[in-house]
Design an enzyme around this catalytic site. Structure first.
Site, PDB file in Angstrom:
ATOM      1  N   GLY A  58       0.877  -1.174   0.000  1.00 29.09           N
ATOM      2  CA  GLY A  58       0.000   0.000   0.000  1.00 29.09           C
ATOM      3  C   GLY A  58       0.912   1.221   0.000  1.00 29.09           C
ATOM      4  N   ALA A  59       0.854   1.989  -1.067  1.00 28.53           N
ATOM      5  CA  ALA A  59       1.733   3.161  -1.184  1.00 28.53           C
ATOM      6  C   ALA A  59       0.895   4.436  -1.220  1.00 28.53           C
ATOM      7  CB  ALA A  59       2.590   3.032  -2.440  1.00 28.53           C
ATOM      8  N   ARG A  92     -15.177   2.857  10.810  1.00 29.05           N
ATOM      9  CA  ARG A  92     -14.114   1.938  10.364  1.00 29.05           C
ATOM     10  C   ARG A  92     -14.722   0.604   9.947  1.00 29.05           C
ATOM     11  NH1 ARG A  92     -12.124   4.481  15.039  1.00 29.05           N
ATOM     12  NH2 ARG A  92     -10.276   5.734  14.668  1.00 29.05           N
ATOM     13  N   ARG A 116      -2.776  10.316  20.561  1.00 27.19           N
ATOM     14  CA  ARG A 116      -3.854  11.322  20.508  1.00 27.19           C
ATOM     15  C   ARG A 116      -4.233  11.749  21.927  1.00 27.19           C
ATOM     16  NH1 ARG A 116      -6.973   8.367  15.509  1.00 27.19           N
ATOM     17  NH2 ARG A 116      -5.888   9.550  13.910  1.00 27.19           N
ATOM     18  N   HIS A 160      -9.604  -0.893  18.251  1.00 27.24           N
ATOM     19  CA  HIS A 160      -9.421   0.417  17.631  1.00 27.24           C
ATOM     20  C   HIS A 160     -10.754   0.867  17.048  1.00 27.24           C
ATOM     21  CE1 HIS A 160      -7.467   3.691  15.617  1.00 27.24           C
ATOM     22  NE2 HIS A 160      -7.782   3.255  14.411  1.00 27.24           N
TER      23      HIS A 160
HETATM   24  P1  A3D Z   1      -4.905   5.328   0.807  1.00 30.12           P
HETATM   25  O1  A3D Z   1      -4.173   6.604   0.692  1.00 30.12           O
HETATM   26  O2  A3D Z   1      -6.171   5.161   0.042  1.00 30.12           O
HETATM   27  O3  A3D Z   1      -3.890   4.152   0.400  1.00 30.12           O
HETATM   28  C1  A3D Z   1      -4.275   2.827   0.293  1.00 30.12           C
HETATM   29  C2  A3D Z   1      -3.488   2.229  -0.868  1.00 30.12           C
HETATM   30  O4  A3D Z   1      -3.784   0.822  -0.920  1.00 30.12           O
HETATM   31  C3  A3D Z   1      -3.874   2.808  -2.235  1.00 30.12           C
HETATM   32  O5  A3D Z   1      -2.722   3.378  -2.845  1.00 30.12           O
HETATM   33  C4  A3D Z   1      -4.385   1.606  -3.022  1.00 30.12           C
HETATM   34  O6  A3D Z   1      -4.024   1.607  -4.393  1.00 30.12           O
HETATM   35  C5  A3D Z   1      -3.714   0.446  -2.284  1.00 30.12           C
HETATM   36  N1  A3D Z   1      -4.352  -0.844  -2.489  1.00 30.12           N
HETATM   37  C6  A3D Z   1      -5.681  -1.119  -2.593  1.00 30.12           C
HETATM   38  N2  A3D Z   1      -5.851  -2.440  -2.799  1.00 30.12           N
HETATM   39  C7  A3D Z   1      -4.614  -2.997  -2.793  1.00 30.12           C
HETATM   40  C8  A3D Z   1      -4.149  -4.326  -2.948  1.00 30.12           C
HETATM   41  N3  A3D Z   1      -4.983  -5.351  -3.150  1.00 30.12           N
HETATM   42  N4  A3D Z   1      -2.806  -4.526  -2.885  1.00 30.12           N
HETATM   43  C9  A3D Z   1      -1.949  -3.520  -2.694  1.00 30.12           C
HETATM   44  N5  A3D Z   1      -2.347  -2.234  -2.539  1.00 30.12           N
HETATM   45  C10 A3D Z   1      -3.649  -1.981  -2.606  1.00 30.12           C
HETATM   46  O7  A3D Z   1      -5.241   5.011   2.336  1.00 30.12           O
HETATM   47  P2  A3D Z   1      -4.385   5.389   3.655  1.00 30.12           P
HETATM   48  O8  A3D Z   1      -2.948   5.129   3.388  1.00 30.12           O
HETATM   49  O9  A3D Z   1      -4.811   6.726   4.137  1.00 30.12           O
HETATM   50  O10 A3D Z   1      -4.996   4.314   4.681  1.00 30.12           O
HETATM   51  C11 A3D Z   1      -4.728   2.937   4.505  1.00 30.12           C
HETATM   52  C12 A3D Z   1      -5.525   2.103   5.495  1.00 30.12           C
HETATM   53  O11 A3D Z   1      -5.111   2.405   6.830  1.00 30.12           O
HETATM   54  C13 A3D Z   1      -7.052   2.325   5.475  1.00 30.12           C
HETATM   55  O12 A3D Z   1      -7.711   1.095   5.621  1.00 30.12           O
HETATM   56  C14 A3D Z   1      -7.285   3.197   6.704  1.00 30.12           C
HETATM   57  O13 A3D Z   1      -8.592   3.073   7.220  1.00 30.12           O
HETATM   58  C15 A3D Z   1      -6.266   2.620   7.646  1.00 30.12           C
HETATM   59  N6  A3D Z   1      -5.907   3.453   8.793  1.00 30.12           N
HETATM   60  C16 A3D Z   1      -5.713   2.826   9.980  1.00 30.12           C
HETATM   61  C17 A3D Z   1      -5.374   3.553  11.101  1.00 30.12           C
HETATM   62  C18 A3D Z   1      -5.175   2.834  12.408  1.00 30.12           C
HETATM   63  O14 A3D Z   1      -4.885   3.459  13.395  1.00 30.12           O
HETATM   64  C19 A3D Z   1      -5.344   1.402  12.474  1.00 30.12           C
HETATM   65  C20 A3D Z   1      -5.247   4.944  11.031  1.00 30.12           C
HETATM   66  C21 A3D Z   1      -5.439   5.565   9.796  1.00 30.12           C
HETATM   67  C22 A3D Z   1      -5.775   4.809   8.679  1.00 30.12           C
END
Ligand code: A3D
Length: 318
Positions: free
Chosen positions: A8-9, A87, A150, A174
């Site tokens: 995930g980038a 979430r 936080r 969470h």
């Molecule tokens: P975002 O910037 O959308 O990045 C997610 C990336 O995942 C995108 O670049 C997609 O192309 C890529 N992706 C989608 N499907 C696949 C796949 N099958 N294989 C590889 N890559 C893929 O999201 P983000 O970086 O802001 O957040 C990522 C995740 O973290 C989300 O589920 C959020 O809800 C979660 N998150 C969790 C917390 C916690 O504290 C646990 C906090 C903030 C965000």
């Protein structure tokens, strides 16, 4: 140099790569189904390192072969929340994504320490462990460090204290049922309750800080409109990777699979753990008072209920 692969980038993945690089913690492979994002961010960050002369290699890919033999894998693949979403609304989509990720990493990096950040965190990390069959001490979820930072940030602001002097833990799942523990919060080693007694703050203000912490993610989603928090989640993930790679044995609140601790078996929940070179080296069992225990139980029930929903979506998880 060690190797960290970021699956995930997106917003968090890119920030993770940047932080890892400027700490010179490891070489970084950015993986994304969108190859352009992975390659573009890797190149941009690599070029930024030339400014200060950091010595780290970065690459971007959509091929799991290039993540082979990673020491650490941090997963953020998935969709984030939009305003108004919980979430838990992400469950169906992110469960499918995490299954693909588990398939991609399980043969290529069987010895990696795997940190999951994708939401809904506790259930997704549990599914990841089941899909990959990696040892439970090597599969961990990032949430507690973020929730705790936080809470600590709001407390430091309230009491006009330096953040480094605030100590605390947030336990449980969470989600909205997470459990900040004011009774275990100290500022300059002085219990938070003493600040209520001496009039520096009030119980009402602390209660509203607890509520704001629980809704801390949603507050940021509302401001950003197009995604969720990423700087603090990335910093939290890096702290976990660093404790593992440098065998720091830090005690950090993380989602770990409990095996009888706190009276719970086979469920991922946020608790303090020691992270060292073996992964999760110890789960710390805090003695909770009656109120804390009740809130912790509510949080556990919420995680269990959501995992049951996941099992309905994918019966192979049972
Ligand atoms: P975002 O910037 O959308 O990045 C997610 C990336 O995942 C995108 O670049 C997609 O192309 C890529 N992706 C989608 N499907 C696949 C796949 N099958 N294989 C590889 N890559 C893929 O999201 P983000 O970086 O802001 O957040 C990522 C995740 O973290 C989300 O589920 C959020 O809800 C979660 N998150 C969790 C917390 C916690 O504290 C646990 C906090 C903030 C965000």
């Amino acid at each position: 140099m060690k190797k960290i692969s970021l699956i995930g980038a997106g917003q968090i993945g890119g920030t993770l790569a940047h932080l890892i690089a400027i700490k010179e913690l490891a070489n970084v492979v950015l993986f994304d189904i969108d190859e352009g994002i992975a390659k573009g961010k890797a190149l941009d960050i690599a070029q930024s390192l030339a400014v200060d002369g950091y010595n780290v290699k970065l690459s971007g890919t959509n091929n799991y072969e290039e993540t082979k033999d990673s020491d650490v894998i941090i997963i953020t693949a998935g969709v984030p929340r939009k305003p108004g979403m919980s979430r838990d609304d992400l469950l169906g989509t992110n469960l499918k994504i995490i299954k693909q990720v588990a398939e991609g990493i399980k043969d290529t990096s069987p010895n990696a320490f795997v940190i999951c950040i994708t939401n809904p965190l506790d259930v997704i990390v549990m599914a990841l462990q089941k899909y990959s069959n990696f040892p439970k001490e090597k599969v961990i979820g990032m949430a507690g460090i973020l929730d705790t930072s936080r809470f600590k940030h709001f407390i430091a602001e309230e009491l006009n204290s330096e953040i480094k002097n605030v100590n605390s833990f947030v336990l449980g799942g969470h989600g909205d049922t997470m459990v900040p523990v004011p009774n275990r919060t100290t500022i300059n080693s002085k219990p938070l309750n003493d600040f209520i007694k001496d009039g520096s703050t009030t119980q009402e203000r602390i209660d509203s800080i607890i509520d704001r912490t629980r809704k801390g993610g949603a507050e940021i989603v509302k401001f950003l409109k197009t995604g969720s928090a990423f700087y603090a989640p990335a910093a939290s993930g890096v702290a976990m990777a660093e404790s593992y790679l440098k065998n720091q044995k830090k005690t950090l609140p993380c989602a770990a699979c409990l095996n009888g601790e706190y009276g719970i078996k086979d469920l991922y929940v946020g608790v303090p753990v020691i992270i060292g070179e073996k992964g999760i080296e110890k789960i710390i069992e805090l003695t909770l008072d009656a109120d804390e225990q009740k809130s912790f139980q509510t949080s556990i029930d919420a995680v269990r209920e959501l995992f049951n929903a996941a099992k309905k979506i994918d019966p192979s998880l049972t």
